[in-house]
Design a protein around this motif. Structure first.
Motif, PDB file in Angstrom:
ATOM      1  N   ASP A  97       0.759  -1.202   0.082  1.00  0.00           N
ATOM      2  CA  ASP A  97       0.033  -0.067  -0.351  1.00  0.00           C
ATOM      3  C   ASP A  97       1.006   1.378   0.324  1.00  0.00           C
ATOM      4  O   ASP A  97       0.232   1.880  -0.716  1.00  0.00           O
ATOM      5  N   PHE A  98       1.884   1.164   1.048  1.00  0.00           N
ATOM      6  CA  PHE A  98       3.204   2.203   0.480  1.00  0.00           C
ATOM      7  C   PHE A  98       4.592   1.903   0.826  1.00  0.00           C
ATOM      8  O   PHE A  98       4.439   1.161   0.802  1.00  0.00           O
ATOM      9  N   GLY A  99       5.509   3.145   0.094  1.00  0.00           N
ATOM     10  CA  GLY A  99       6.982   2.467  -0.173  1.00  0.00           C
ATOM     11  C   GLY A  99       7.366   3.209   0.854  1.00  0.00           C
ATOM     12  O   GLY A  99       7.017   4.981   0.124  1.00  0.00           O
ATOM     13  N   PHE A 100       8.376   3.230   1.000  1.00  0.00           N
ATOM     14  CA  PHE A 100       9.251   4.200   2.129  1.00  0.00           C
ATOM     15  C   PHE A 100      10.541   4.443   1.072  1.00  0.00           C
ATOM     16  O   PHE A 100      11.642   3.293   1.229  1.00  0.00           O
ATOM     17  N   ILE A 101      10.902   5.038   0.794  1.00  0.00           N
ATOM     18  CA  ILE A 101      12.693   5.366   0.241  1.00  0.00           C
ATOM     19  C   ILE A 101      13.161   6.376   0.244  1.00  0.00           C
ATOM     20  O   ILE A 101      12.422   7.493   0.672  1.00  0.00           O
ATOM     21  N   LYS A 142      18.779  12.463   6.103  1.00  0.00           N
ATOM     22  CA  LYS A 142      19.257  12.169   4.726  1.00  0.00           C
ATOM     23  C   LYS A 142      17.214  12.127   4.437  1.00  0.00           C
ATOM     24  O   LYS A 142      16.311  12.305   4.544  1.00  0.00           O
ATOM     25  N   PRO A 143      17.366  12.577   3.223  1.00  0.00           N
ATOM     26  CA  PRO A 143      15.914  13.278   2.769  1.00  0.00           C
ATOM     27  C   PRO A 143      15.026  11.360   1.964  1.00  0.00           C
ATOM     28  O   PRO A 143      16.179  10.775   1.863  1.00  0.00           O
ATOM     29  N   ALA A 144      14.328  11.719   2.574  1.00  0.00           N
ATOM     30  CA  ALA A 144      13.493   9.866   2.811  1.00  0.00           C
ATOM     31  C   ALA A 144      12.051  10.554   1.992  1.00  0.00           C
ATOM     32  O   ALA A 144      11.251  11.560   1.437  1.00  0.00           O
ATOM     33  N   ARG A 145      11.403   9.797   1.406  1.00  0.00           N
ATOM     34  CA  ARG A 145      10.185   9.322   0.428  1.00  0.00           C
ATOM     35  C   ARG A 145       9.304   8.122   1.262  1.00  0.00           C
ATOM     36  O   ARG A 145       9.414   7.312   0.822  1.00  0.00           O
ATOM     37  N   VAL A 146       7.425   8.335   1.104  1.00  0.00           N
ATOM     38  CA  VAL A 146       7.187   7.794   0.745  1.00  0.00           C
ATOM     39  C   VAL A 146       6.136   7.827  -0.289  1.00  0.00           C
ATOM     40  O   VAL A 146       5.942   8.856  -0.747  1.00  0.00           O
ATOM     41  N   ILE A 147       5.679   6.834  -0.407  1.00  0.00           N
ATOM     42  CA  ILE A 147       5.102   6.973  -2.367  1.00  0.00           C
ATOM     43  C   ILE A 147       3.337   6.067  -2.162  1.00  0.00           C
ATOM     44  O   ILE A 147       4.073   4.821  -1.122  1.00  0.00           O
ATOM     45  N   TRP A 148       2.619   6.268  -2.875  1.00  0.00           N
ATOM     46  CA  TRP A 148       1.853   5.563  -2.676  1.00  0.00           C
ATOM     47  C   TRP A 148       0.596   5.183  -3.962  1.00  0.00           C
ATOM     48  O   TRP A 148       0.757   6.588  -4.745  1.00  0.00           O
TER      49      TRP A 148
END
Length: 186
Positions: A97-101, A142-148
């Motif tokens: 459902d979600f991805g943290f990268i 660090k910069p991170a991103r959550v995507i969905w």
């Protein structure tokens, strides 16, 4: 001759009666199957599947995960980790459902994903199997991103709201599908 006609009517009546009884039991089994299938769907709808590029991100958002779990105890969080391509594949195949990268890998992202950027702290990791603390060499955030994907159901919507509340402190930017940006207003 009349007896043969009566016998045919009687056999026809028995065949129709048997067909109705068989149909009744068949429909009863079908109803039972559909009810079980619906309850399994409800169970699967109560799971939130989250993929992480690195387990270190989990520690950075532990407060969010704990808060979500305590506010919505009926929802189960299932967490996985893997490469960015595995996370993207999981989102595309509806297995996540979600991805943290980590932010520097956003060149793989496509326009159909919503996202939030935030800062993660490098922190001490304690693997359960060896019970030894592993300290980060670099403690810079660090910069991170959550995507969905944009197909928000009720539970995903609740999690997105929690993400937005949580990320207020750390939010760098957010994007909607087709690359529309929502810059943070300070």
């Amino acid at each position: 001759m009349k007896e043969v006609g009566d016998m045919k009517d009687f056999v026809l009546l028995i065949v129709v009666l048997v067909a109705f009884i068989y149909g009744y039991f068949l429909m009863e089994k079908l109803d039972k199957f559909l009810k079980e299938n619906q309850s399994q769907k409800l169970i699967s709808d109560s799971k939130l599947r989250i993929g992480f590029e690195t387990p270190a991100i989990i520690d950075s958002i532990a407060d969010l995960l704990e808060q979500f779990s305590s506010e919505y105890p009926d929802y189960e969080l299932n967490m996985f980790y893997g490469s960015v391509s595995e996370i993207i594949n999981g989102l595309e195949n509806n297995k996540l459902d979600f991805g943290f990268i980590i932010e520097n890998s956003n060149d793989i992202l496509k326009d159909e994903y919503c996202s939030l950027s935030f800062q993660i702290k490098q922190s001490v990791i304690t693997p359960g199997s060896i019970d030894i603390a592993v300290h980060p060499i670099n403690t810079i955030e660090k910069p991170a991103r959550v995507i969905w994907q944009n197909d928000i159901n009720c539970m995903k919507g609740l999690f997105v709201e929690k993400l937005r509340d949580f990320s207020e402190r750390f939010l760098l930017s957010a994007t909607r599908p087709n690359g529309k940006k929502e810059e943070k207003v300070v």
